[in-house]
Design a protein around this motif. Structure first.
Motif, PDB file in Angstrom:
ATOM      1  N   PHE A  39       0.831  -1.201   0.000  1.00 27.40           N
ATOM      2  CA  PHE A  39       0.000   0.000   0.000  1.00 27.40           C
ATOM      3  C   PHE A  39       0.867   1.254   0.000  1.00 27.40           C
ATOM      4  O   PHE A  39       0.534   2.248  -0.654  1.00 27.40           O
ATOM      5  N   ASP A  40       1.985   1.221   0.731  1.00 25.74           N
ATOM      6  CA  ASP A  40       2.884   2.378   0.745  1.00 25.74           C
ATOM      7  C   ASP A  40       3.475   2.631  -0.643  1.00 25.74           C
ATOM      8  O   ASP A  40       3.637   3.776  -1.059  1.00 25.74           O
ATOM      9  N   ARG A  87       0.748   4.118  -2.933  1.00 20.69           N
ATOM     10  CA  ARG A  87       0.308   5.452  -2.537  1.00 20.69           C
ATOM     11  C   ARG A  87       0.903   6.550  -3.427  1.00 20.69           C
ATOM     12  O   ARG A  87       0.250   7.557  -3.720  1.00 20.69           O
ATOM     13  N   GLY A 100      -3.445   2.591   7.520  1.00 19.68           N
ATOM     14  CA  GLY A 100      -2.420   3.417   6.923  1.00 19.68           C
ATOM     15  C   GLY A 100      -1.511   4.147   7.875  1.00 19.68           C
ATOM     16  O   GLY A 100      -0.745   5.025   7.460  1.00 19.68           O
ATOM     17  N   PRO A 102      -4.072   4.939   1.843  1.00 20.18           N
ATOM     18  CA  PRO A 102      -3.945   5.586   0.524  1.00 20.18           C
ATOM     19  C   PRO A 102      -5.313   5.738  -0.125  1.00 20.18           C
ATOM     20  O   PRO A 102      -6.105   4.799  -0.162  1.00 20.18           O
ATOM     21  N   ASP A 103      -5.585   6.939  -0.635  1.00 19.50           N
ATOM     22  CA  ASP A 103      -6.903   7.175  -1.234  1.00 19.50           C
ATOM     23  C   ASP A 103      -7.006   6.642  -2.650  1.00 19.50           C
ATOM     24  O   ASP A 103      -8.072   6.709  -3.262  1.00 19.50           O
TER      25      ASP A 103
END
Length: 279
Positions: free
Chosen positions: A128-129, A132, A163, A169-170
């Motif tokens: 996810f990072d 992002r 997060g 993260p959007d």
């Protein structure tokens, strides 16, 4: 530091740089629309588009509509929720996700789908990072999710969805499918003491609360099952006199009625009649 020490340290530093692995190449998300993530290598392996169109999935119209609406909001950057699709096996949970994605990706080219293995939940926070910072919008799919490894995996998923201090993260929508609404293994009580089992159960159940949208897939009744068969037969020109009887016999041999069983019967019938089908 002496005059002889500085060159020695420089040579050691050069040697360590040569031994260190090169940084991974930036992922090429232009190569496909669907990918499989391999945490060990950090690779994103391109995959072919899902072959079945959304309207082929019969008997789950309410579920399709709710999922597509949430996915459309995500694609447009509007508020939406992470999704848990739960219910009995073979009812179309994974198929709805992939077919809806392919349908909307035609309109929203920034959409990408990344499938992750349920045994690699611990790799979700760094994934996810990484995502992002990208401009694309990612649907991250984990099929058949459950926490057989207990609370540790549940904590990793919570960390990814929350997060940390920077927030989730959007540009990532997490979708999980499961046979169980609360994602817990059935034998977690027997494997642990009562207190440990209760604590782990609380940890694991709290993860399901992070999914703002739950969509249930109940078992198919006989009328819905036969309706799906008839719809497939009409769509693909599969004409036989005893269609209902044969479809019911097929489900009795399989011991279940579901969208998967209906599609398997249709594939068998199409093969018998020499008719090609998608996928």
């Amino acid at each position: 530091m002496t005059d002889m020490t500085a060159p020695l340290l420089a040579r050691i530093a050069d040697a360590l740089e040569r031994l260190a692995p090169p940084p991974p190449a930036a992922p090429d998300f232009g190569a496909a629309r669907l990918f499989r993530h391999e945490p060990a290598s950090g690779a994103f392996v391109p995959a072919a588009d899902y072959p079945l169109p959304l309207d082929v999935l019969i008997g789950i119209e309410r579920q399709k509509a709710r999922f597509v609406e949430n996915l459309r909001r995500f694609a447009e950057g509007l508020p939406c929720n992470h999704v848990l699709l739960w219910g009995v096996r073979g009812t179309g949970k994974s198929s709805v996700t992939k077919a809806a994605f392919v349908t909307l990706a035609d309109t929203y080219p920034a959409l990408k789908l990344i499938e992750v293995d349920r045994d690699e939940v611990a790799a979700l926070p760094p994934l996810f990072d990484l995502l992002r910072a990208r401009s694309e919008r990612f649907v991250v799919l984990c099929d058949d999710l459950s926490f057989e490894d207990g609370a540790a995996a549940a904590k990793a998923l919570k960390s990814a969805l929350e997060g940390g201090v920077s927030g989730p993260p959007d540009n990532v929508l997490f979708v999980a499918t499961s046979n169980r609404r609360h994602l817990m293994p059935r034998d977690h009580v027997e494997q642990k003491g009562a207190i440990a089992a209760a604590e782990n159960a609380e940890e694991e159940m709290s993860v399901s609360d992070r999914f703002g949208l739950w969509i249930g897939f109940p078992p198919m009744d006989q009328d819905t099952y036969l309706g799906a068969i008839r719809s497939y037969a009409e769509r693909f020109g599969l004409v036989v006199e005893d269609l209902d009887r044969r479809a019911l016999q097929w489900s009795q041999l399989r011991g279940a009625r579901s969208g998967r069983v209906a599609w398997q019967f249709v594939r068998d019938l199409a093969g018998e009649l020499g008719v090609k089908l998608p996928g």
